[in-house]
Design an enzyme around this catalytic site. Structure first.
Site, PDB file in Angstrom:
ATOM      1  N   CYS A 208       0.815  -1.393   0.095  1.00  0.00           N
ATOM      2  CA  CYS A 208       0.090   0.139   0.037  1.00  0.00           C
ATOM      3  C   CYS A 208       0.861   1.145  -0.045  1.00  0.00           C
ATOM      4  O   CYS A 208       0.247   2.327  -0.137  1.00  0.00           O
ATOM      5  CB  CYS A 208      -0.811   0.147   1.271  1.00  0.00           C
ATOM      6  SG  CYS A 208      -2.200  -1.221   1.256  1.00  0.00           S
TER       7      CYS A 208
ATOM      8  N   HIS B 119      12.432   1.460   4.914  1.00  0.00           N
ATOM      9  CA  HIS B 119      12.367   0.184   4.767  1.00  0.00           C
ATOM     10  C   HIS B 119      12.730  -0.801   6.044  1.00  0.00           C
ATOM     11  O   HIS B 119      13.794  -0.818   6.371  1.00  0.00           O
ATOM     12  CB  HIS B 119      13.077  -0.356   3.660  1.00  0.00           C
ATOM     13  CG  HIS B 119      12.509  -1.653   2.919  1.00  0.00           C
ATOM     14  ND1 HIS B 119      12.203  -2.642   3.581  1.00  0.00           N
ATOM     15  CD2 HIS B 119      12.129  -1.841   1.709  1.00  0.00           C
ATOM     16  CE1 HIS B 119      11.716  -3.654   2.358  1.00  0.00           C
ATOM     17  NE2 HIS B 119      11.560  -3.206   1.353  1.00  0.00           N
TER      18      HIS B 119
ATOM     19  N   HIS C 129      -1.679  19.834   7.339  1.00  0.00           N
ATOM     20  CA  HIS C 129      -2.918  18.645   6.958  1.00  0.00           C
ATOM     21  C   HIS C 129      -1.991  17.452   6.874  1.00  0.00           C
ATOM     22  O   HIS C 129      -0.684  17.410   6.551  1.00  0.00           O
ATOM     23  CB  HIS C 129      -3.298  18.970   5.297  1.00  0.00           C
ATOM     24  CG  HIS C 129      -4.028  20.229   5.471  1.00  0.00           C
ATOM     25  ND1 HIS C 129      -5.286  20.733   6.095  1.00  0.00           N
ATOM     26  CD2 HIS C 129      -3.819  21.335   4.781  1.00  0.00           C
ATOM     27  CE1 HIS C 129      -5.506  21.876   5.806  1.00  0.00           C
ATOM     28  NE2 HIS C 129      -4.764  22.285   5.195  1.00  0.00           N
TER      29      HIS C 129
ATOM     30  N   HIS D  54      -2.413   7.057   5.156  1.00  0.00           N
ATOM     31  CA  HIS D  54      -2.820   5.643   4.680  1.00  0.00           C
ATOM     32  C   HIS D  54      -4.048   4.930   5.184  1.00  0.00           C
ATOM     33  O   HIS D  54      -3.961   4.743   6.473  1.00  0.00           O
ATOM     34  CB  HIS D  54      -1.694   4.671   4.299  1.00  0.00           C
ATOM     35  CG  HIS D  54      -2.377   3.395   3.781  1.00  0.00           C
ATOM     36  ND1 HIS D  54      -3.318   3.191   2.531  1.00  0.00           N
ATOM     37  CD2 HIS D  54      -2.209   2.194   4.283  1.00  0.00           C
ATOM     38  CE1 HIS D  54      -3.682   2.088   2.279  1.00  0.00           C
ATOM     39  NE2 HIS D  54      -2.939   1.210   3.302  1.00  0.00           N
TER      40      HIS D  54
ATOM     41  N   ASN E  11     -10.194   0.495   2.148  1.00  0.00           N
ATOM     42  CA  ASN E  11      -8.589   0.537   1.815  1.00  0.00           C
ATOM     43  C   ASN E  11      -8.569   0.443   0.446  1.00  0.00           C
ATOM     44  O   ASN E  11      -8.675  -0.903  -0.140  1.00  0.00           O
ATOM     45  CB  ASN E  11      -8.146  -0.424   2.578  1.00  0.00           C
ATOM     46  CG  ASN E  11      -6.539  -0.529   2.630  1.00  0.00           C
ATOM     47  OD1 ASN E  11      -6.119  -0.071   1.441  1.00  0.00           O
ATOM     48  ND2 ASN E  11      -5.817  -1.403   3.422  1.00  0.00           N
TER      49      ASN E  11
END
Length: 416
Positions: free
Chosen positions: A146, A225, A309, A313, A346
């Site tokens: 995602c 990562h 703002h 996700h 989602n």
């Protein structure tokens, strides 16, 4: 030459999110009824899915693709292609209409879809449909979860820095048709309850002539990562269950892994965006804890001083709750994410664009304000992007996925 390229401005000219037709809307009741009629889910699994839906933060009007509405469902390659063509072309058509550019002017194409990567590639699909030029630089990103939407933006940034006078089209989506789980393993059933169809298309430019009409300028992209840690690597993992059915296992550690990845990402982003006083307080707290071994809580910088703002996700309510607590954000700051999850579910890597579209539809974006997008994805990854608005966004001039119903939001989302 490198110095000139590194200073080249990257503009977001405009973007679009695909909104499916009303016939594909799916309420919780319809979802559970259709699942029961399949005859493959046990009573325990149906009850579990009901509980997940009630706690998910999803509303009653999210969308499933055409194949899932057939009785019985028909999740085949042809239907998967129909879904992907519908959402990709729908989003791209809108962004081309908004910007008015010719397809022959697009020099870079980046498409990301984590689980659906047919041959020819999705890039080839788009190039063929729109007859893009033969020397276009095309990149098809798969398996990156995602957070791949911001990875695509970061890749576009790197390319635009070395290819002057160029447009980059970034397209983000996920395919539902061929990635439904048909078994009874609980950790794999969660994704059935959360993921829905959607897509986003974004036009980026490094042309100075686009500054006057562009909506945003890209300030930073930060990629983190955590694949070197087994706990993070396995928390969203595609595999077979004990009956040989393929699905994506979402572990119980997902929310806490996301929180840890977020901290790592913001440790890099913070020094770039935080006011001086916040940096001093953070360093002083760090020294007190690490050097003088003082038993005090770690200082959490106030990122609300760096950004007006936030677009987090919309992966699920648990992750949003974690981020809200970790960054001491308000309900107002999380509203775009929670409402996008409620209205569209989602939608994977495209969810950030539905959230930014929500902010625009609400008339909240003013010239000079900063927007922070944060995405999480399998691997495990946390990526962020910072944009500065170049104009006041007037909702009366918009045509986006929210406009016909924005006055009905926000809504109260029941706590699970």
């Amino acid at each position: 030459m490198y110095s000139m390229a590194s200073r080249r401005n990257i503009f977001l000219v405009d973007f679009a999110c695909y909104k499916p037709i009303d016939d594909l809307r799916c309420s919780h009741e319809i979802f559970l009824d259709r699942s029961a009629k399949l005859g493959i889910f046990s009573e325990e699994s149906l009850g579990f899915q009901k509980t997940i839906l009630e706690k998910s933060g999803l509303g009653q009007s999210t969308y499933f693709p055409e194949a899932m509405w057939e009785q019985p469902p028909n999740p085949c390659m042809a239907k998967a292609r129909t879904e992907i063509e519908t959402v990709l072309f729908g989003a791209i058509d809108q962004v081309l209409k908004k910007t008015g550019i010719k397809t022959s002017d697009i020099g870079i194409l980046i498409v990301n879809s984590s689980l659906f990567n047919p041959t020819p590639s999705l890039c080839s699909l788009i190039i063929n449909h729109y007859k893009l030029k033969g020397n276009i630089l095309s990149y098809n990103l798969g398996g990156m979860g995602c957070s791949a939407g911001l990875i695509s933006v970061d890749l576009a940034k790197q390319l635009l820095r070395v290819h002057p006078n160029s447009y980059a089209l970034v397209v983000s989506t996920e395919n539902i048709t061929l990635n439904w789980y048909w078994g009874n393993k609980r950790s794999m059933l969660v994704s059935n309850c959360l993921f829905r169809m959607g897509a986003g298309a974004v036009l980026l430019s490094n042309r100075s002539s686009d500054r006057h009409r562009a909506k945003y300028r890209l300030i930073h992209t930060i990629r983190t990562h955590k694949g070197n840690e087994d706990r993070g690597y396995k928390c969203a993992y595609q595999e077979e269950d004990n009956t040989g059915r393929v699905g994506v296992t979402l572990s119980r550690d997902l929310a806490s892994v996301a929180e840890e990845a977020l901290k790592s990402n913001l440790t890099t982003l913070g020094p770039l965006v935080l006011p001086f006083n916040e940096k001093v307080m953070f360093v002083a707290n760090f020294i007190a804890r690490k050097w003088f071994l003082m038993q005090i809580k770690a200082y959490v910088p106030n990122f609300k001083l760096a950004f007006e703002h936030f677009c987090i996700h919309a992966g699920g309510r648990a992750v949003l709750d974690k981020v809200e607590r970790s960054l001491n954000l308000t309900e107002w700051h999380l509203e775009p994410s929670r409402m996008s999850l409620y209205r569209f579910g989602n939608t994977s890597s495209s969810s950030l664009w539905y959230e930014l579209a929500y902010l625009e539809a609400k008339g909240r974006i003013k010239k000079g304000e900063r927007v922070c997008q944060i995405a999480f994805g399998s691997g495990f990854k946390c990526n962020s992007a910072v944009w500065r608005a170049l104009q006041n966004i007037d909702p009366m001039t918009l045509d986006n996925a929210w406009m016909k119903e924005i006055d009905g939001f926000p809504v109260d989302v029941p706590k699970g």
